[in-house]
Write a protein that holds these residues in place. Structure first.
Motif, mmCIF file in Angstrom:
data_model
loop_
_atom_site.group_PDB
_atom_site.id
_atom_site.type_symbol
_atom_site.label_atom_id
_atom_site.label_comp_id
_atom_site.label_asym_id
_atom_site.label_seq_id
_atom_site.Cartn_x
_atom_site.Cartn_y
_atom_site.Cartn_z
ATOM 1 N N THR A 113 0.834 -1.206 0.000
ATOM 2 C CA THR A 113 0.000 0.000 0.000
ATOM 3 C C THR A 113 0.869 1.256 0.000
ATOM 4 N N LYS A 114 2.020 1.196 0.655
ATOM 5 C CA LYS A 114 2.935 2.350 0.671
ATOM 6 C C LYS A 114 3.411 2.674 -0.747
ATOM 7 N N GLN A 115 3.803 1.642 -1.488
ATOM 8 C CA GLN A 115 4.242 1.854 -2.872
ATOM 9 C C GLN A 115 3.085 2.364 -3.731
ATOM 10 N N ALA A 116 1.899 1.841 -3.493
ATOM 11 C CA ALA A 116 0.731 2.281 -4.259
ATOM 12 C C ALA A 116 0.452 3.765 -4.024
ATOM 13 N N TRP A 117 0.564 4.207 -2.767
ATOM 14 C CA TRP A 117 0.351 5.633 -2.477
ATOM 15 C C TRP A 117 1.434 6.485 -3.117
ATOM 16 N N GLU A 118 2.678 5.996 -3.148
ATOM 17 C CA GLU A 118 3.761 6.752 -3.789
ATOM 18 C C GLU A 118 3.492 6.921 -5.283
ATOM 19 N N ILE A 119 3.058 5.852 -5.921
ATOM 20 C CA ILE A 119 2.727 5.932 -7.350
ATOM 21 C C ILE A 119 1.542 6.874 -7.550
ATOM 22 N N HIS A 120 0.553 6.795 -6.676
ATOM 23 C CA HIS A 120 -0.618 7.682 -6.736
ATOM 24 C C HIS A 120 -0.175 9.143 -6.656
ATOM 25 N N ASN A 121 0.727 9.456 -5.731
ATOM 26 C CA ASN A 121 1.204 10.828 -5.585
ATOM 27 C C ASN A 121 1.994 11.283 -6.810
ATOM 28 N N GLU A 122 2.802 10.395 -7.372
ATOM 29 C CA GLU A 122 3.536 10.720 -8.598
ATOM 30 C C GLU A 122 2.562 11.000 -9.749
ATOM 31 N N LEU A 123 1.480 10.244 -9.786
ATOM 32 C CA LEU A 123 0.466 10.458 -10.828
ATOM 33 C C LEU A 123 -0.167 11.844 -10.698
ATOM 34 N N HIS A 124 -0.395 12.285 -9.474
ATOM 35 C CA HIS A 124 -0.927 13.635 -9.286
ATOM 36 C C HIS A 124 0.031 14.674 -9.844
ATOM 37 N N GLY A 125 1.302 14.505 -9.575
ATOM 38 C CA GLY A 125 2.294 15.422 -10.125
ATOM 39 C C GLY A 125 2.300 15.392 -11.645
ATOM 40 N N PHE A 126 2.185 14.201 -12.227
ATOM 41 C CA PHE A 126 2.155 14.078 -13.678
ATOM 42 C C PHE A 126 0.931 14.768 -14.259
ATOM 43 N N ILE A 127 -0.208 14.624 -13.596
ATOM 44 C CA ILE A 127 -1.437 15.261 -14.087
ATOM 45 C C ILE A 127 -1.276 16.777 -14.107
ATOM 46 N N VAL A 128 -0.646 17.328 -13.089
ATOM 47 C CA VAL A 128 -0.407 18.773 -13.054
ATOM 48 C C VAL A 128 0.521 19.178 -14.196
ATOM 49 N N LEU A 129 1.575 18.405 -14.435
ATOM 50 C CA LEU A 129 2.492 18.700 -15.546
ATOM 51 C C LEU A 129 1.775 18.623 -16.888
ATOM 52 N N LEU A 130 0.940 17.597 -17.045
ATOM 53 C CA LEU A 130 0.209 17.419 -18.300
ATOM 54 C C LEU A 130 -0.791 18.550 -18.505
ATOM 55 N N GLU A 131 -1.441 18.970 -17.437
ATOM 56 C CA GLU A 131 -2.387 20.084 -17.516
ATOM 57 C C GLU A 131 -1.664 21.368 -17.933
ATOM 58 N N GLY A 132 -0.482 21.608 -17.376
ATOM 59 C CA GLY A 132 0.308 22.768 -17.764
ATOM 60 C C GLY A 132 0.717 22.719 -19.226
ATOM 61 N N LEU A 133 1.103 21.538 -19.703
ATOM 62 C CA LEU A 133 1.471 21.380 -21.116
ATOM 63 C C LEU A 133 0.285 21.674 -22.011
ATOM 64 N N ILE A 134 -0.884 21.174 -21.646
ATOM 65 C CA ILE A 134 -2.086 21.404 -22.461
ATOM 66 C C ILE A 134 -2.409 22.896 -22.502
ATOM 67 N N LYS A 135 -2.337 23.571 -21.361
ATOM 68 C CA LYS A 135 -2.613 25.018 -21.327
ATOM 69 C C LYS A 135 -1.595 25.792 -22.153
ATOM 70 N N ASP A 136 -0.327 25.404 -22.078
ATOM 71 C CA ASP A 136 0.705 26.063 -22.871
ATOM 72 C C ASP A 136 0.442 25.905 -24.359
ATOM 73 N N ARG A 137 0.068 24.711 -24.744
ATOM 74 C CA ARG A 137 -0.194 24.456 -26.167
ATOM 75 C C ARG A 137 -1.434 25.194 -26.645
ATOM 76 N N GLU A 138 -2.445 25.302 -25.780
ATOM 77 C CA GLU A 138 -3.639 26.064 -26.161
ATOM 78 C C GLU A 138 -3.305 27.546 -26.280
ATOM 79 N N ALA A 139 -2.446 28.044 -25.399
ATOM 80 C CA ALA A 139 -2.083 29.451 -25.429
ATOM 81 C C ALA A 139 -1.271 29.808 -26.679
ATOM 82 N N THR A 140 -0.394 28.896 -27.082
ATOM 83 C CA THR A 140 0.431 29.164 -28.261
ATOM 84 C C THR A 140 -0.259 28.776 -29.559
ATOM 85 N N GLY A 141 -1.339 27.999 -29.436
ATOM 86 C CA GLY A 141 -2.074 27.602 -30.628
ATOM 87 C C GLY A 141 -1.435 26.448 -31.377
ATOM 88 N N SER A 142 -0.500 25.756 -30.737
ATOM 89 C CA SER A 142 0.131 24.615 -31.425
ATOM 90 C C SER A 142 -0.383 23.314 -30.913
#
Length: 167
Positions: free
Chosen positions: A138-167
């Motif tokens: 369960t400890k490893q599962a929570w660590e992966i879960h937390n890493e996924l949250h960080g990835f989602i934030v990074l992916l959301e930022g990438l999507i916003k950047d691409r929408e802002a630049t129009g690419s």
């Protein structure tokens, strides 16, 4: 007329000019086609994957919580149910892994690094030297879960950047 040397020299020069012009035009077309392909490829997948991974993270959180509750009870009566919950969590993690591997080619280097880190954490590796049966805790599962949250934030930022630049 057909034996005229000047006619053939002129035709040869025109042919060389057309060949050079055609080659330059072909190279320019290939460069622009590659750029358009990259733009279209980058635009399509990340927003879809972002939503799917975000939904899977919610399911993953619920699965880990249920598994953890059974772990806390620590009774043999729940051994089979604990194993079922662990397997459910693993299925969700492998779905996340598949989504990350699908979207990986369309990501920037920062997001690729985060995706690789998560994929490597999800894979339960066995080496030929160590044939022991490793299982996810369960400890490893929570660590992966937390890493996924960080990835989602990074992916959301990438999507916003691409929408802002129009690419």
């Amino acid at each position: 007329m057909w034996d005229d040397k000047d006619l053939w020299e002129s035709a040869n020069k025109i042919g060389i000019i057309c060949t050079v012009f055609g080659t330059i035009l072909a190279v320019i077309t290939l460069v622009y086609a590659g750029k358009i392909r990259n733009i279209l490829k980058r635009k399509v997948r990340p927003p879809e994957i972002h939503l799917e991974v975000a939904q899977l993270v919610l399911k993953l959180r619920a699965g880990i919580k249920g598994w953890e509750e059974l772990e806390r009870l620590n009774k043999e009566d729940f051994h089979e149910e604990k194993e079922v919950r662990r397997q459910d969590v693993m299925v969700l993690m492998y779905q996340v892994k598949a989504h990350l591997q699908t979207v990986r080619p369309n990501l920037e280097s920062l997001q690729k690094h985060a995706a690789d880190k998560i994929v490597n954490a999800i894979v339960v590796k066995k080496t030929w030297l160590d044939q022991s049966n490793r299982s996810l805790s369960t400890k490893q599962a929570w660590e992966i879960h937390n890493e996924l949250h960080g990835f989602i934030v990074l992916l959301e930022g990438l999507i916003k950047d691409r929408e802002a630049t129009g690419s």
